[in-house]
Write a protein that holds these residues in place. Structure first.
Motif, PDB file in Angstrom:
ATOM      1  N   THR A   1       8.052  18.904  25.206  1.00 56.39           N
ATOM      2  CA  THR A   1       6.679  19.207  25.621  1.00 56.39           C
ATOM      3  C   THR A   1       5.887  19.711  24.430  1.00 56.39           C
ATOM      4  O   THR A   1       6.439  20.210  23.446  1.00 56.39           O
ATOM      5  CB  THR A   1       6.656  20.267  26.726  1.00 56.39           C
ATOM      6  N   ILE A   2       4.581  19.571  24.532  1.00 55.50           N
ATOM      7  CA  ILE A   2       3.668  20.072  23.508  1.00 55.50           C
ATOM      8  C   ILE A   2       2.532  20.781  24.209  1.00 55.50           C
ATOM      9  O   ILE A   2       2.223  20.494  25.371  1.00 55.50           O
ATOM     10  CB  ILE A   2       3.118  18.923  22.631  1.00 55.50           C
TER      11      ILE A   2
ATOM     12  N   GLU B   1      11.479  13.551  20.493  1.00 56.80           N
ATOM     13  CA  GLU B   1      11.153  14.660  19.605  1.00 56.80           C
ATOM     14  C   GLU B   1       9.644  14.727  19.403  1.00 56.80           C
ATOM     15  O   GLU B   1       8.920  13.758  19.639  1.00 56.80           O
ATOM     16  CB  GLU B   1      11.863  14.479  18.260  1.00 56.80           C
ATOM     17  N   VAL B   2       9.200  15.885  18.955  1.00 57.31           N
ATOM     18  CA  VAL B   2       7.780  16.073  18.648  1.00 57.31           C
ATOM     19  C   VAL B   2       7.506  15.536  17.246  1.00 57.31           C
ATOM     20  O   VAL B   2       8.140  15.957  16.278  1.00 57.31           O
ATOM     21  CB  VAL B   2       7.381  17.553  18.740  1.00 57.31           C
TER      22      VAL B   2
ATOM     23  N   TYR C   1       7.288  11.746  20.709  1.00 58.51           N
ATOM     24  CA  TYR C   1       7.904  10.456  20.392  1.00 58.51           C
ATOM     25  C   TYR C   1       9.035  10.187  21.369  1.00 58.51           C
ATOM     26  O   TYR C   1       9.958  10.984  21.509  1.00 58.51           O
ATOM     27  CB  TYR C   1       8.443  10.454  18.956  1.00 58.51           C
ATOM     28  N   LEU C   2       8.961   9.058  22.095  1.00 58.72           N
ATOM     29  CA  LEU C   2      10.003   8.656  23.037  1.00 58.72           C
ATOM     30  C   LEU C   2      10.888   7.619  22.356  1.00 58.72           C
ATOM     31  O   LEU C   2      10.468   6.481  22.137  1.00 58.72           O
ATOM     32  CB  LEU C   2       9.371   8.078  24.300  1.00 58.72           C
ATOM     33  N   SER C   3      12.097   8.024  22.024  1.00 53.87           N
ATOM     34  CA  SER C   3      12.983   7.148  21.256  1.00 53.87           C
ATOM     35  C   SER C   3      13.391   5.916  22.068  1.00 53.87           C
ATOM     36  O   SER C   3      13.516   4.822  21.522  1.00 53.87           O
ATOM     37  CB  SER C   3      14.232   7.915  20.814  1.00 53.87           C
TER      38      SER C   3
ATOM     39  N   SER D   1       3.663   9.088  23.127  1.00 52.05           N
ATOM     40  CA  SER D   1       3.115   9.286  24.469  1.00 52.05           C
ATOM     41  C   SER D   1       2.180  10.489  24.477  1.00 52.05           C
ATOM     42  O   SER D   1       1.042  10.398  24.044  1.00 52.05           O
ATOM     43  CB  SER D   1       4.253   9.462  25.473  1.00 52.05           C
ATOM     44  N   GLY D   2       2.651  11.618  24.999  1.00 56.59           N
ATOM     45  CA  GLY D   2       1.815  12.807  25.077  1.00 56.59           C
ATOM     46  C   GLY D   2       1.317  13.247  23.714  1.00 56.59           C
ATOM     47  O   GLY D   2       2.039  13.285  22.736  1.00 56.59           O
TER      48      GLY D   2
END
Length: 232
Positions: A84-85, A163-164, A179-181, A187-188
């Motif tokens: 999350t961010i 990971e962010v 980052y969606l591996s 994404s977000g």
């Protein structure tokens, strides 16, 4: 009077004949026997239903021969760590990025020109940091705000799990993204970056991996105004 007397006489004779016939058939005796005999028992309309006894047995569940000798699986709850961010507050101008009716599409010439400029700029880089160029589409800069990255670049250079990833613009401002591996994309957080930099269809973006989880980002506009071309 004579007719009435004749009728009564005829009626009396018929009754007498009927009585003699009944006596000949023993009908009076049969009628008396029926009246004296006890009435049969009436059967109940609803029969009593006996309760069924269900016998329970413990049986062995059939299993495939491949797993018959293996121990039964044990299921338990597993906590999944989600990346999350912190959310950025977006201005009301965000609504225009969701207005699909007023989308502006770049011409093929403008898109090619932006890509050519990005390639020239990337070839001038003296560093050995991994770099790639991404041409913006409407799905990248409006509506869904999803940015897919080159699969070969992700497999060779980016983390193997979610990971962010931090995006650093040319002014040094940092924008965290997710980052969606598994999907090899951002994404977000990418929506906030796209809106903050007013990205549009046809823009060419240079992504330079300066750290394990940080990109230096350069933006080349596809539809830049004439004064900007003169400055270039």
């Amino acid at each position: 009077m004579v007719a009435a007397a004749a009728y009564e006489e005829s009626r009396r004779k018929r009754l007498e004949e009927n009585r003699k016939r009944m006596e000949a058939l023993n009908l009076p005796l049969l009628s008396q026997a029926l009246h004296k005999s006890p009435s049969p028992k009436k059967s109940s309309p609803l029969k009593q239903v006996k309760n069924r006894t269900i016998q329970k047995e413990v049986v062995v569940v059939r299993r495939s021969g491949r797993v018959a000798n293996l121990p039964s699986p044990v299921y338990k709850e597993v906590e999944i760590d989600r990346v999350t961010i912190p959310r950025r507050s977006l201005s009301r101008s965000y609504d225009k990025y969701r207005d699909y009716a007023n989308r502006v599409y770049a011409s093929d010439e403008a898109r090619e020109e932006a890509l050519e400029k990005a390639q020239n700029l990337m070839s001038a880089f003296e560093s050995n940091h991994p770099t790639f160029i991404k041409s913006m589409l409407q799905s990248h800069v409006s509506g869904g705000f999803w940015l897919g990255l080159p699969v070969h670049f992700c497999k060779n250079n980016l983390p193997k799990k979610d990971e962010v990833m931090t995006l650093i613009d040319e002014d040094g401002n940092e924008y965290p993204t997710i980052y969606l591996s598994g999907k090899t994309g951002l994404s977000g957080g990418w929506r906030g970056f796209a809106i903050a930099h007013d990205l549009a269809d046809g823009d060419a973006i240079i992504f330079q991996l300066i750290k394990r989880n940080a990109f230096k980002v350069y933006i080349i506009r596809a539809n830049c105004p004439p004064e900007d071309k003169e400055l270039e």
